[in-house]
Design an enzyme around this catalytic site. Sequence first.
Site, PDB file in Angstrom:
ATOM      1  N   ASP A 189       0.854  -1.184   0.000  1.00 18.99           N
ATOM      2  CA  ASP A 189       0.000   0.000   0.000  1.00 18.99           C
ATOM      3  C   ASP A 189       0.888   1.232   0.000  1.00 18.99           C
ATOM      4  OD1 ASP A 189      -2.405   1.330  -0.190  1.00 18.99           O
ATOM      5  OD2 ASP A 189      -2.859   1.237   1.943  1.00 18.99           O
ATOM      6  N   GLU A 198       2.368   3.760  -4.145  1.00 22.37           N
ATOM      7  CA  GLU A 198       1.776   2.450  -4.460  1.00 22.37           C
ATOM      8  C   GLU A 198       2.753   1.627  -5.309  1.00 22.37           C
ATOM      9  OE1 GLU A 198      -0.990   1.154  -3.318  1.00 22.37           O
ATOM     10  OE2 GLU A 198      -2.384   2.780  -2.880  1.00 22.37           O
TER      11      GLU A 198
END
Length: 157
Positions: free
Chosen positions: A7, A45
């Site tokens: 993430d 990301e």
Amino acid sequence: MIEIYTDGAASGNPGPGGYGVILRSGAHYKELSGGFRMTTNNRMELLAVIVGLASIKKPGTQVTIYSDSKYVVDSVEKKWVFGWVKTGFKDKKNKDLWMRFLTVYKLHDVKFIWIKGHNSHPENERCDELAVAASKQKSTLEIDTPFEIERNKSTLL
């Protein structure tokens, strides 16, 4: 077989940002994270995936990457990034990171699985915590040099 959960986060987008990565293989478990003073969510990301893949020592490893980033997952699974290579990434952002990604991606047998973010997925939630915490570590934030150079060029024009 290695599972990688990733993430990225950026507050302000652009703004301070960070990435979080979990690597899991059998009983082995490792968390990685890092933060930058000025970056974007998409860069974090993508960097999370790069860091995860780069940490695998044995070439040819089967890897499944779980990400909540449609930007990253679709770019690879729909093979867009390979078309961008052919055009020299004309009008595409994050060329520096995509080039780094392609270098580590080709070392392994990688597949991506998109997961819905902020949906109580334990590993995704933990990666989000790692990314946000890394982005708030003001004393240790790195400089995302390619991003800041590009950003400064565009503001000078």
